[in-house]
Design a protein around this motif. Structure first.
Motif, PDB file in Angstrom:
ATOM      1  N   THR A   1      -4.016  -4.859  15.923  1.00 24.29           N
ATOM      2  CA  THR A   1      -5.104  -5.026  16.883  1.00 24.29           C
ATOM      3  C   THR A   1      -4.648  -5.688  18.181  1.00 24.29           C
ATOM      4  N   ASP A   2      -3.375  -5.605  18.469  1.00 25.52           N
ATOM      5  CA  ASP A   2      -2.868  -6.132  19.736  1.00 25.52           C
ATOM      6  C   ASP A   2      -3.594  -5.468  20.907  1.00 25.52           C
ATOM      7  N   CYS A   3      -3.927  -4.193  20.737  1.00 23.74           N
ATOM      8  CA  CYS A   3      -4.614  -3.414  21.764  1.00 23.74           C
ATOM      9  C   CYS A   3      -5.998  -3.981  22.061  1.00 23.74           C
ATOM     10  N   VAL A   4      -6.674  -4.441  21.043  1.00 21.97           N
ATOM     11  CA  VAL A   4      -8.027  -4.973  21.187  1.00 21.97           C
ATOM     12  C   VAL A   4      -8.000  -6.226  22.054  1.00 21.97           C
ATOM     13  N   GLU A   5      -6.981  -7.018  21.860  1.00 14.76           N
ATOM     14  CA  GLU A   5      -6.862  -8.289  22.579  1.00 14.76           C
ATOM     15  C   GLU A   5      -6.740  -8.094  24.097  1.00 14.76           C
ATOM     16  N   VAL A   6      -6.135  -7.006  24.535  1.00 15.51           N
ATOM     17  CA  VAL A   6      -5.922  -6.792  25.968  1.00 15.51           C
ATOM     18  C   VAL A   6      -6.983  -5.906  26.627  1.00 15.51           C
ATOM     19  N   CYS A   7      -7.862  -5.319  25.847  1.00 13.75           N
ATOM     20  CA  CYS A   7      -8.858  -4.389  26.389  1.00 13.75           C
ATOM     21  C   CYS A   7      -9.932  -5.151  27.185  1.00 13.75           C
ATOM     22  N   PRO A   8     -10.071  -4.846  28.481  1.00 14.10           N
ATOM     23  CA  PRO A   8     -11.057  -5.574  29.284  1.00 14.10           C
ATOM     24  C   PRO A   8     -12.500  -5.125  29.086  1.00 14.10           C
ATOM     25  N   VAL A   9     -12.713  -3.990  28.402  1.00 14.98           N
ATOM     26  CA  VAL A   9     -14.075  -3.489  28.237  1.00 14.98           C
ATOM     27  C   VAL A   9     -14.524  -3.376  26.778  1.00 14.98           C
ATOM     28  N   ASP A  10     -13.730  -3.881  25.862  1.00 18.91           N
ATOM     29  CA  ASP A  10     -14.093  -3.884  24.437  1.00 18.91           C
ATOM     30  C   ASP A  10     -14.517  -2.510  23.936  1.00 18.91           C
ATOM     31  N   CYS A  11     -13.668  -1.508  24.136  1.00 16.44           N
ATOM     32  CA  CYS A  11     -14.019  -0.137  23.738  1.00 16.44           C
ATOM     33  C   CYS A  11     -13.395   0.280  22.409  1.00 16.44           C
ATOM     34  N   PHE A  12     -12.870  -0.682  21.642  1.00 16.73           N
ATOM     35  CA  PHE A  12     -12.295  -0.375  20.326  1.00 16.73           C
ATOM     36  C   PHE A  12     -13.329  -0.562  19.230  1.00 16.73           C
ATOM     37  N   TYR A  13     -13.235   0.316  18.239  1.00 19.38           N
ATOM     38  CA  TYR A  13     -14.140   0.278  17.093  1.00 19.38           C
ATOM     39  C   TYR A  13     -13.288   0.316  15.837  1.00 19.38           C
ATOM     40  N   GLU A  14     -13.776  -0.365  14.788  1.00 20.84           N
ATOM     41  CA  GLU A  14     -12.956  -0.617  13.604  1.00 20.84           C
ATOM     42  C   GLU A  14     -13.516   0.011  12.340  1.00 20.84           C
ATOM     43  N   GLY A  15     -12.642   0.780  11.678  1.00 24.60           N
ATOM     44  CA  GLY A  15     -12.935   1.270  10.351  1.00 24.60           C
ATOM     45  C   GLY A  15     -12.112   0.491   9.340  1.00 24.60           C
ATOM     46  N   ASP A  16     -12.158   0.889   8.101  1.00 24.89           N
ATOM     47  CA  ASP A  16     -11.430   0.179   7.058  1.00 24.89           C
ATOM     48  C   ASP A  16      -9.922   0.194   7.272  1.00 24.89           C
ATOM     49  N   ASN A  17      -9.381   1.319   7.742  1.00 28.88           N
ATOM     50  CA  ASN A  17      -7.933   1.401   7.888  1.00 28.88           C
ATOM     51  C   ASN A  17      -7.486   2.101   9.174  1.00 28.88           C
ATOM     52  N   PHE A  18      -8.319   2.026  10.224  1.00 29.89           N
ATOM     53  CA  PHE A  18      -8.013   2.730  11.470  1.00 29.89           C
ATOM     54  C   PHE A  18      -8.860   2.138  12.588  1.00 29.89           C
ATOM     55  N   LEU A  19      -8.353   2.178  13.805  1.00 32.30           N
ATOM     56  CA  LEU A  19      -9.103   1.800  14.990  1.00 32.30           C
ATOM     57  C   LEU A  19      -9.317   3.044  15.840  1.00 32.30           C
ATOM     58  N   VAL A  20     -10.390   3.080  16.592  1.00 34.27           N
ATOM     59  CA  VAL A  20     -10.619   4.169  17.531  1.00 34.27           C
ATOM     60  C   VAL A  20     -11.088   3.591  18.863  1.00 34.27           C
ATOM     61  N   ILE A  21     -10.980   4.412  19.892  1.00 31.52           N
ATOM     62  CA  ILE A  21     -11.453   4.065  21.225  1.00 31.52           C
ATOM     63  C   ILE A  21     -12.644   4.955  21.559  1.00 31.52           C
ATOM     64  N   ASN A  22     -13.704   4.348  22.060  1.00 34.35           N
ATOM     65  CA  ASN A  22     -14.834   5.136  22.527  1.00 34.35           C
ATOM     66  C   ASN A  22     -14.461   5.682  23.904  1.00 34.35           C
ATOM     67  N   PRO A  23     -14.303   6.998  24.043  1.00 35.36           N
ATOM     68  CA  PRO A  23     -13.858   7.555  25.323  1.00 35.36           C
ATOM     69  C   PRO A  23     -14.858   7.375  26.457  1.00 35.36           C
ATOM     70  N   ASP A  24     -16.127   7.177  26.131  1.00 30.50           N
ATOM     71  CA  ASP A  24     -17.130   6.954  27.169  1.00 30.50           C
ATOM     72  C   ASP A  24     -17.067   5.534  27.726  1.00 30.50           C
ATOM     73  N   GLU A  25     -16.461   4.628  26.978  1.00 32.98           N
ATOM     74  CA  GLU A  25     -16.364   3.236  27.416  1.00 32.98           C
ATOM     75  C   GLU A  25     -14.997   2.905  27.996  1.00 32.98           C
ATOM     76  N   CYS A  26     -13.975   3.664  27.641  1.00 41.23           N
ATOM     77  CA  CYS A  26     -12.611   3.425  28.104  1.00 41.23           C
ATOM     78  C   CYS A  26     -12.545   3.632  29.619  1.00 41.23           C
ATOM     79  N   ILE A  27     -11.940   2.686  30.320  1.00 41.74           N
ATOM     80  CA  ILE A  27     -11.824   2.789  31.781  1.00 41.74           C
ATOM     81  C   ILE A  27     -10.431   3.265  32.211  1.00 41.74           C
ATOM     82  N   ASP A  28      -9.636   3.703  31.258  1.00 43.84           N
ATOM     83  CA  ASP A  28      -8.325   4.278  31.552  1.00 43.84           C
ATOM     84  C   ASP A  28      -7.396   3.282  32.240  1.00 43.84           C
ATOM     85  N   CYS A  29      -7.488   2.022  31.854  1.00 42.86           N
ATOM     86  CA  CYS A  29      -6.651   1.002  32.487  1.00 42.86           C
ATOM     87  C   CYS A  29      -5.210   1.047  31.979  1.00 42.86           C
ATOM     88  N   GLY A  30      -5.032   1.527  30.743  1.00 45.62           N
ATOM     89  CA  GLY A  30      -3.697   1.664  30.188  1.00 45.62           C
ATOM     90  C   GLY A  30      -3.100   0.401  29.597  1.00 45.62           C
TER      91      GLY A  30
END
Length: 108
Positions: free
Chosen positions: A15-44
């Motif tokens: 979850t290192d990615c979650v820590e740096v995300c300025p818009v909190d667009c990560f979502y958590e399942g039991d064994n996988f993370l996903v990004i909501n493409p409508d919330e992602c601002i493409d900051c990289g």
């Protein structure tokens, strides 16, 4: 454009990615993370910090991973938002780099 979490995150869930995300667009399942493409601002910011190298820009997705865009979109609608870093799954290091992990994805 958005960033997309792909196959190698399954069974790892760093979850290192979650820590740096300025818009909190990560979502958590039991064994996988996903990004909501409508919330992602493409900051990289998430891509270079992913230890599993599982995050790609939508326009740089490998051809065999293109279906992960739709999967990220779908699962981000049903999973809870994750805005803080957590420990990876206990056996993440052993799973990191294992090919074809989609069959292990828990979608509930």
């Amino acid at each position: 454009m958005a960033f997309v979490v792909t196959d190698n995150c399954i069974q790892c869930k760093y979850t290192d990615c979650v820590e740096v995300c300025p818009v909190d667009c990560f979502y958590e399942g039991d064994n996988f993370l996903v990004i909501n493409p409508d919330e992602c601002i493409d900051c990289g910011l998430c891509e270079p910090v992913c230890p599993a190298e599982a995050i790609y820009s939508e326009d740089e997705l490998p051809a065999d991973m293109e279906h992960f865009f739709d999967l990220n979109e779908k699962l981000s609608q049903k999973w809870p938002n994750l805005s803080e870093r957590k420990d990876p799954l206990p056996d993440a290091a052993q799973w990191d780099g294992t090919p074809d992990k989609l069959k292990y994805l828990i979608e509930k």
